[in-house]
Design a protein around this motif. Structure first.
Motif, PDB file in Angstrom:
ATOM      1  N   VAL A  73       0.826  -1.212   0.000  1.00  0.00           N
ATOM      2  CA  VAL A  73       0.000   0.000   0.000  1.00  0.00           C
ATOM      3  C   VAL A  73       0.859   1.259   0.000  1.00  0.00           C
ATOM      4  O   VAL A  73       0.347   2.355  -0.234  1.00  0.00           O
ATOM      5  CB  VAL A  73      -0.950   0.019   1.225  1.00  0.00           C
ATOM      6  CG1 VAL A  73      -1.890  -1.152   1.181  1.00  0.00           C
ATOM      7  CG2 VAL A  73      -0.148   0.013   2.528  1.00  0.00           C
ATOM      8  N   GLU A  74       2.161   1.134   0.260  1.00  0.00           N
ATOM      9  CA  GLU A  74       2.990   2.325   0.365  1.00  0.00           C
ATOM     10  C   GLU A  74       3.039   3.096  -0.941  1.00  0.00           C
ATOM     11  O   GLU A  74       2.955   4.317  -0.957  1.00  0.00           O
ATOM     12  CB  GLU A  74       4.404   1.921   0.803  1.00  0.00           C
ATOM     13  CG  GLU A  74       4.448   1.336   2.219  1.00  0.00           C
ATOM     14  CD  GLU A  74       5.847   0.932   2.610  1.00  0.00           C
ATOM     15  OE1 GLU A  74       6.766   1.118   1.774  1.00  0.00           O
ATOM     16  OE2 GLU A  74       6.034   0.450   3.732  1.00  0.00           O
ATOM     17  N   ALA A  75       3.174   2.390  -2.050  1.00  0.00           N
ATOM     18  CA  ALA A  75       3.268   3.062  -3.338  1.00  0.00           C
ATOM     19  C   ALA A  75       1.930   3.631  -3.783  1.00  0.00           C
ATOM     20  O   ALA A  75       1.879   4.448  -4.682  1.00  0.00           O
ATOM     21  CB  ALA A  75       3.791   2.087  -4.401  1.00  0.00           C
ATOM     22  N   ARG A  76       0.834   3.224  -3.135  1.00  0.00           N
ATOM     23  CA  ARG A  76      -0.478   3.677  -3.554  1.00  0.00           C
ATOM     24  C   ARG A  76      -0.965   4.851  -2.702  1.00  0.00           C
ATOM     25  O   ARG A  76      -2.071   5.335  -2.873  1.00  0.00           O
ATOM     26  CB  ARG A  76      -1.481   2.525  -3.455  1.00  0.00           C
ATOM     27  CG  ARG A  76      -1.128   1.346  -4.343  1.00  0.00           C
ATOM     28  CD  ARG A  76      -2.086   0.185  -4.152  1.00  0.00           C
ATOM     29  NE  ARG A  76      -3.435   0.548  -4.554  1.00  0.00           N
ATOM     30  CZ  ARG A  76      -3.876   0.517  -5.802  1.00  0.00           C
ATOM     31  NH1 ARG A  76      -3.061   0.142  -6.761  1.00  0.00           N
ATOM     32  NH2 ARG A  76      -5.100   0.847  -6.098  1.00  0.00           N
ATOM     33  N   ALA A  79      -3.296   4.506   3.593  1.00  0.00           N
ATOM     34  CA  ALA A  79      -2.946   3.945   4.893  1.00  0.00           C
ATOM     35  C   ALA A  79      -3.265   2.455   4.897  1.00  0.00           C
ATOM     36  O   ALA A  79      -4.082   1.974   4.115  1.00  0.00           O
ATOM     37  CB  ALA A  79      -3.714   4.662   6.000  1.00  0.00           C
ATOM     38  N   ASN A  80      -2.607   1.720   5.775  1.00  0.00           N
ATOM     39  CA  ASN A  80      -2.852   0.286   5.904  1.00  0.00           C
ATOM     40  C   ASN A  80      -4.109   0.082   6.754  1.00  0.00           C
ATOM     41  O   ASN A  80      -4.110   0.394   7.950  1.00  0.00           O
ATOM     42  CB  ASN A  80      -1.634  -0.371   6.561  1.00  0.00           C
ATOM     43  CG  ASN A  80      -1.817  -1.858   6.784  1.00  0.00           C
ATOM     44  OD1 ASN A  80      -2.731  -2.471   6.240  1.00  0.00           O
ATOM     45  ND2 ASN A  80      -0.956  -2.436   7.596  1.00  0.00           N
ATOM     46  N   PRO A  81      -5.197  -0.458   6.190  1.00  0.00           N
ATOM     47  CA  PRO A  81      -6.435  -0.602   6.952  1.00  0.00           C
ATOM     48  C   PRO A  81      -6.455  -1.796   7.892  1.00  0.00           C
ATOM     49  O   PRO A  81      -7.354  -1.918   8.721  1.00  0.00           O
ATOM     50  CB  PRO A  81      -7.505  -0.757   5.868  1.00  0.00           C
ATOM     51  CG  PRO A  81      -6.776  -1.382   4.723  1.00  0.00           C
ATOM     52  CD  PRO A  81      -5.371  -0.861   4.766  1.00  0.00           C
ATOM     53  N   ALA A  82      -5.473  -2.695   7.781  1.00  0.00           N
ATOM     54  CA  ALA A  82      -5.513  -3.929   8.565  1.00  0.00           C
ATOM     55  C   ALA A  82      -5.456  -3.695  10.070  1.00  0.00           C
ATOM     56  O   ALA A  82      -6.233  -4.310  10.811  1.00  0.00           O
ATOM     57  CB  ALA A  82      -4.383  -4.851   8.128  1.00  0.00           C
ATOM     58  N   PRO A  83      -4.570  -2.844  10.607  1.00  0.00           N
ATOM     59  CA  PRO A  83      -4.552  -2.664  12.062  1.00  0.00           C
ATOM     60  C   PRO A  83      -5.875  -2.169  12.640  1.00  0.00           C
ATOM     61  O   PRO A  83      -6.243  -2.570  13.757  1.00  0.00           O
ATOM     62  CB  PRO A  83      -3.438  -1.624  12.269  1.00  0.00           C
ATOM     63  CG  PRO A  83      -2.532  -1.812  11.104  1.00  0.00           C
ATOM     64  CD  PRO A  83      -3.442  -2.142   9.959  1.00  0.00           C
ATOM     65  N   LEU A  84      -6.589  -1.342  11.912  1.00  0.00           N
ATOM     66  CA  LEU A  84      -7.890  -0.880  12.387  1.00  0.00           C
ATOM     67  C   LEU A  84      -8.864  -2.041  12.493  1.00  0.00           C
ATOM     68  O   LEU A  84      -9.544  -2.215  13.520  1.00  0.00           O
ATOM     69  CB  LEU A  84      -8.444   0.189  11.443  1.00  0.00           C
ATOM     70  CG  LEU A  84      -9.876   0.679  11.746  1.00  0.00           C
ATOM     71  CD1 LEU A  84      -9.928   1.333  13.119  1.00  0.00           C
ATOM     72  CD2 LEU A  84     -10.339   1.651  10.658  1.00  0.00           C
ATOM     73  N   GLY A  85      -8.960  -2.859  11.441  1.00  0.00           N
ATOM     74  CA  GLY A  85      -9.860  -4.001  11.488  1.00  0.00           C
ATOM     75  C   GLY A  85      -9.453  -5.019  12.537  1.00  0.00           C
ATOM     76  O   GLY A  85     -10.307  -5.568  13.243  1.00  0.00           O
ATOM     77  N   ALA A 133     -10.151  -1.934  -1.505  1.00  0.00           N
ATOM     78  CA  ALA A 133      -9.645  -0.825  -2.305  1.00  0.00           C
ATOM     79  C   ALA A 133      -8.152  -0.937  -2.569  1.00  0.00           C
ATOM     80  O   ALA A 133      -7.680  -0.558  -3.642  1.00  0.00           O
ATOM     81  CB  ALA A 133      -9.960   0.503  -1.613  1.00  0.00           C
ATOM     82  N   VAL A 134      -7.394  -1.471  -1.620  1.00  0.00           N
ATOM     83  CA  VAL A 134      -5.952  -1.586  -1.828  1.00  0.00           C
ATOM     84  C   VAL A 134      -5.575  -2.881  -2.532  1.00  0.00           C
ATOM     85  O   VAL A 134      -4.394  -3.175  -2.706  1.00  0.00           O
ATOM     86  CB  VAL A 134      -5.181  -1.471  -0.488  1.00  0.00           C
ATOM     87  CG1 VAL A 134      -5.476  -0.154   0.192  1.00  0.00           C
ATOM     88  CG2 VAL A 134      -5.493  -2.642   0.437  1.00  0.00           C
ATOM     89  N   GLY A 135      -6.564  -3.690  -2.918  1.00  0.00           N
ATOM     90  CA  GLY A 135      -6.292  -4.880  -3.698  1.00  0.00           C
ATOM     91  C   GLY A 135      -5.978  -6.119  -2.898  1.00  0.00           C
ATOM     92  O   GLY A 135      -5.395  -7.059  -3.433  1.00  0.00           O
ATOM     93  N   LEU A 257      -0.367  -4.384  16.092  1.00  0.00           N
ATOM     94  CA  LEU A 257       0.825  -3.624  16.481  1.00  0.00           C
ATOM     95  C   LEU A 257       1.930  -3.787  15.458  1.00  0.00           C
ATOM     96  O   LEU A 257       2.649  -2.830  15.146  1.00  0.00           O
ATOM     97  CB  LEU A 257       1.299  -4.085  17.860  1.00  0.00           C
ATOM     98  CG  LEU A 257       2.575  -3.426  18.395  1.00  0.00           C
ATOM     99  CD1 LEU A 257       2.396  -1.918  18.509  1.00  0.00           C
ATOM    100  CD2 LEU A 257       2.956  -4.026  19.749  1.00  0.00           C
ATOM    101  N   ALA A 258       2.073  -4.988  14.914  1.00  0.00           N
ATOM    102  CA  ALA A 258       3.083  -5.217  13.880  1.00  0.00           C
ATOM    103  C   ALA A 258       2.823  -4.352  12.648  1.00  0.00           C
ATOM    104  O   ALA A 258       3.758  -3.948  11.952  1.00  0.00           O
ATOM    105  CB  ALA A 258       3.119  -6.686  13.489  1.00  0.00           C
ATOM    106  N   GLY A 259       1.554  -4.084  12.364  1.00  0.00           N
ATOM    107  CA  GLY A 259       1.225  -3.240  11.217  1.00  0.00           C
ATOM    108  C   GLY A 259       1.322  -1.762  11.502  1.00  0.00           C
ATOM    109  O   GLY A 259       1.516  -0.954  10.591  1.00  0.00           O
ATOM    110  N   ILE A 260       1.175  -1.372  12.785  1.00  0.00           N
ATOM    111  CA  ILE A 260       1.221   0.043  13.139  1.00  0.00           C
ATOM    112  C   ILE A 260       2.651   0.518  13.355  1.00  0.00           C
ATOM    113  O   ILE A 260       3.042   1.594  12.906  1.00  0.00           O
ATOM    114  CB  ILE A 260       0.388   0.308  14.412  1.00  0.00           C
ATOM    115  CG1 ILE A 260      -1.086   0.013  14.149  1.00  0.00           C
ATOM    116  CG2 ILE A 260       0.557   1.753  14.881  1.00  0.00           C
ATOM    117  CD1 ILE A 260      -1.950   0.079  15.399  1.00  0.00           C
TER     118      ILE A 260
END
Length: 293
Positions: A73-76, A79-85, A133-135, A257-260
């Motif tokens: 997601v960095e190039a797009r 934000a990374n939605p996984a930690p929120l979910g 959205a991020v594929g 936490l690993a994603g944040i």
């Protein structure tokens, strides 16, 4: 700005399309194939644009809720939605699992209804849509589905609202409700098992999250279907399900936490322990073999 001037744009949306032929059909209602320019203008930009999985691949990582390779997601610029979910799932699961284990002598799970509607349900469902959205197909399927689980769970237990529990009890007694709820949980056990198979090439932290959750659904389903001598959900089995639910909640928080945590907010990286047969594990092993030759 053209993609020749900005390579980052080309990396995100794909290479620029070749100019359309002068005589290319442009009628919107015709059956003629779209020209390259029309196809690019319709599908080559925006958050739902096609993701080329062969470029800018990201190795399996629980913090991004993706067990396979996909475009980061960095190039797009998202934000990374996984930690929120993951956080929404973890907190709601934590509270319900504590109640299932009999913490503080709480016997009714009504307090979970608010969390299941607001955080575990709505917020997790929104996070799942952004995974779409991020594929990230796996993340979208998992987070959206478990968001739907918590919404359905809240609908069943809403006091005086949908009357699902009361209607089943009026029809066939408490046994009909317990049997129905047990089948409901067993269905989610089957679904979680399917997702578990998709994590076998990822990380240990990611795999353990789905393993603990799978066991929690299995034990809770069995506890409602195989009741005690008083016709109530089997207390030891329900407590065991609550225990594995707690493990799943903490595993979800760990992956979140690993994603944040990254270089912008943390002095350390959260280890997720890649399996030896995962792409990262194989790359590390091959590197070690080369270094020892």
């Amino acid at each position: 700005m053209s993609t020749e001037q900005n390579p980052a744009v080309e990396k995100d949306v794909g290479p620029a399309a070749a100019p359309a032929a002068p005589n290319a059909a442009t009628a919107p209602n015709s059956n003629a194939p779209l020209s390259a320019e029309e196809h690019h203008s319709r599908f080559g930009y925006g958050p739902l644009s096609h993701v080329n999985t062969k470029e800018a691949v990201l190795r399996p990582f629980g913090g991004e809720f993706q067990p396979g390779l996909y475009k980061s997601v960095e190039a797009r610029k998202f934000a990374n939605p996984a930690p929120l979910g993951l956080s929404a799932f973890a907190l709601t699961t934590f509270v319900l699992s504590c109640i299932n284990m009999g913490a503080r002598d709480i016997t009714a799970p009504n307090i979970v209804v608010a969390l299941a509607f607001g955080y575990g349900g709505l917020v997790q469902l929104l996070a799942g849509m952004w995974e779409m959205a991020v594929g990230n197909t796996f993340g979208a399927t998992a987070l959206s589905s478990y968001g739907g689980f918590w919404l359905a769970f809240a609908i069943v237990l809403t006091p005086g609202g949908f009357n699902i529990e009361a209607g089943l009890i009026d029809t066939g007694g408490t046994s009909m409700f317990y049997n129905s709820f047990g089948l409901f949980l067993m269905g989610w056990f089957i679904f979680t098992t399917i997702l578990l198979f998709c994590t076998l090439r990822s990380t240990v932290a990611f795999f353990l999250l789905f393993l603990f959750l799978d066991l929690a659904f299995l034990l809770l389903g069995v506890g409602y279907l195989e009741r005690d001598s008083h016709g109530m959900p089997n207390p030891p089995v329900i407590k065991a399900g609550g225990f594995f639910g707690l493990l799943a909640a903490f595993a979800a928080w760990y992956n979140a936490l690993a994603g944040i945590a990254d270089s912008s907010n943390s002095f350390f990286v959260i280890p997720v322990a890649h399996f030896p047969w995962s792409p990262t594990g194989r790359a590390r092993r091959e590197k070690t073999e080369r270094e020892t030759v």
